[in-house]
Enzyme design. Structure first.
Site, PDB file in Angstrom:
ATOM      1  N   SER A 202       0.905  -1.375   0.141  1.00 37.27           N
ATOM      2  CA  SER A 202      -0.419   0.268  -0.034  1.00 37.27           C
ATOM      3  C   SER A 202       0.928   1.932   0.126  1.00 37.27           C
ATOM      4  O   SER A 202       0.278   2.200  -0.506  1.00 37.27           O
ATOM      5  CB  SER A 202      -0.987   0.105   1.560  1.00 37.27           C
ATOM      6  OG  SER A 202      -0.224   0.101   2.409  1.00 37.27           O
TER       7      SER A 202
ATOM      8  N   HIS B 284      -1.215   6.188   6.399  1.00 36.55           N
ATOM      9  CA  HIS B 284      -0.480   6.220   5.189  1.00 36.55           C
ATOM     10  C   HIS B 284      -0.113   7.269   4.602  1.00 36.55           C
ATOM     11  O   HIS B 284      -0.581   8.446   5.389  1.00 36.55           O
ATOM     12  CB  HIS B 284      -1.445   4.907   4.107  1.00 36.55           C
ATOM     13  CG  HIS B 284      -1.744   3.897   4.653  1.00 36.55           C
ATOM     14  ND1 HIS B 284      -1.981   3.214   5.742  1.00 36.55           N
ATOM     15  CD2 HIS B 284      -1.109   2.568   3.879  1.00 36.55           C
ATOM     16  CE1 HIS B 284      -2.042   1.776   5.518  1.00 36.55           C
ATOM     17  NE2 HIS B 284      -1.287   1.472   3.900  1.00 36.55           N
TER      18      HIS B 284
END
Length: 268
Positions: free
Chosen positions: A44, A250
């Site tokens: 990711s 993230h």
């Protein structure tokens, strides 16, 4: 089967994203003049989860035009782009025949960010968010032990699998940033938890660098570039705990455009 996400259909969109990002990095024409094809692999952190904009036909991989591989491709429109990074990928996922099928003699550049999911960092972060400092410290210690003892062999296997197919390519392994600043953070994780998580990130970075170097690959450490821009910073390049939860912790658009992309462009 050859995936062609990123360049042909959305080249104009990607170019606009790069211009909007305002990344001040000199063109790398000389360094990329012999690259016919670029294959982007990884999890990711490579697919762009956290940037909030994803390809609707991406098979649930959360690939986005503001991820660092797509931004690099937008700056080099003459290079064929194969965007195969996928949210949730592990070293075993990347090493599969299906994932590596697009690498061939024409591939001149391969990038990879992987290893965090092998080490269970989603569970580590979940534990640290939901439970106390001691539970967080115990879980991060377990992850560090795995990284030191089990992850090296997994990295060796995936690096060898990629190198075996990408014999004419430069293979660049990009690491992970520390997620947190350790100063005041009202409403955020305790300082003890943030320190423990950053230490685990350092252990992960050290092992990835060691194994990438042993395999003869180029390692790019992004920790210094993200320094001062972690969660709790006034200009954070990493999402805090947010909704949707999958985007938490993230890199955001700035993290890819101002952190990862310049690091990749500057790599040799």
């Amino acid at each position: 089967m050859r995936s062609e996400v990123g360049v042909r259909g959305i080249r104009v969109l990607l170019s606009a994203v790069v211009l909007a990002a305002g990344v001040a990095v000199a063109p790398q024409a000389a360094a990329t003049s012999t690259i016919g094809e670029y294959v982007a692999l990884g999890d990711s952190y490579a697919s762009g989860l956290g940037t909030g904009h994803y390809d609707p036909a991406g098979d649930g991989c959360r690939r986005g035009p503001q991820a660092y591989p797509a931004l690099w491709a937008a700056r080099h429109p003459g290079v064929e782009f194969r965007f195969l990074a996928c949210s949730g990928a592990t070293t075993a996922t990347v090493a599969t025949r299906r994932m590596l099928a697009d690498i061939g003699p024409e591939t001149g550049l391969v990038t990879l960010t992987v290893g965090g999911n092998d080490a269970g960092f989603v569970d580590v972060l979940t534990t640290c968010v939901l439970y106390g400092d001691r539970d967080c410290a115990r879980r991060t210690s377990r992850a560090e032990e795995f990284v030191r003892t089990e992850l090296p062999g997994r990295l060796d296997r995936v690096y060898a699998a990629i190198a075996g197919r990408a014999q004419a390519a430069r293979i660049v392994v990009l690491g992970y940033p520390r997620l947190f600043e350790t100063g005041p953070c009202p409403g955020g994780l305790s300082r003890a938890k943030r320190v423990a998580l950053n230490q685990a990130a350092d252990v992960l970075a050290g092992i990835i660098e060691e194994r990438a170097s042993a395999a003869g690959l180029t390692y790019v450490d992004v920790r210094d570039r993200f320094a001062g821009h972690g969660v709790c910073a006034s200009d954070s390049w990493i999402n805090p705990l947010t909704s949707p939860l999958t985007e938490s912790y993230h890199p955001n658009r700035s993290g890819h455009a101002r952190g990862y992309l310049p690091a990749l462009l500057a790599s040799r």
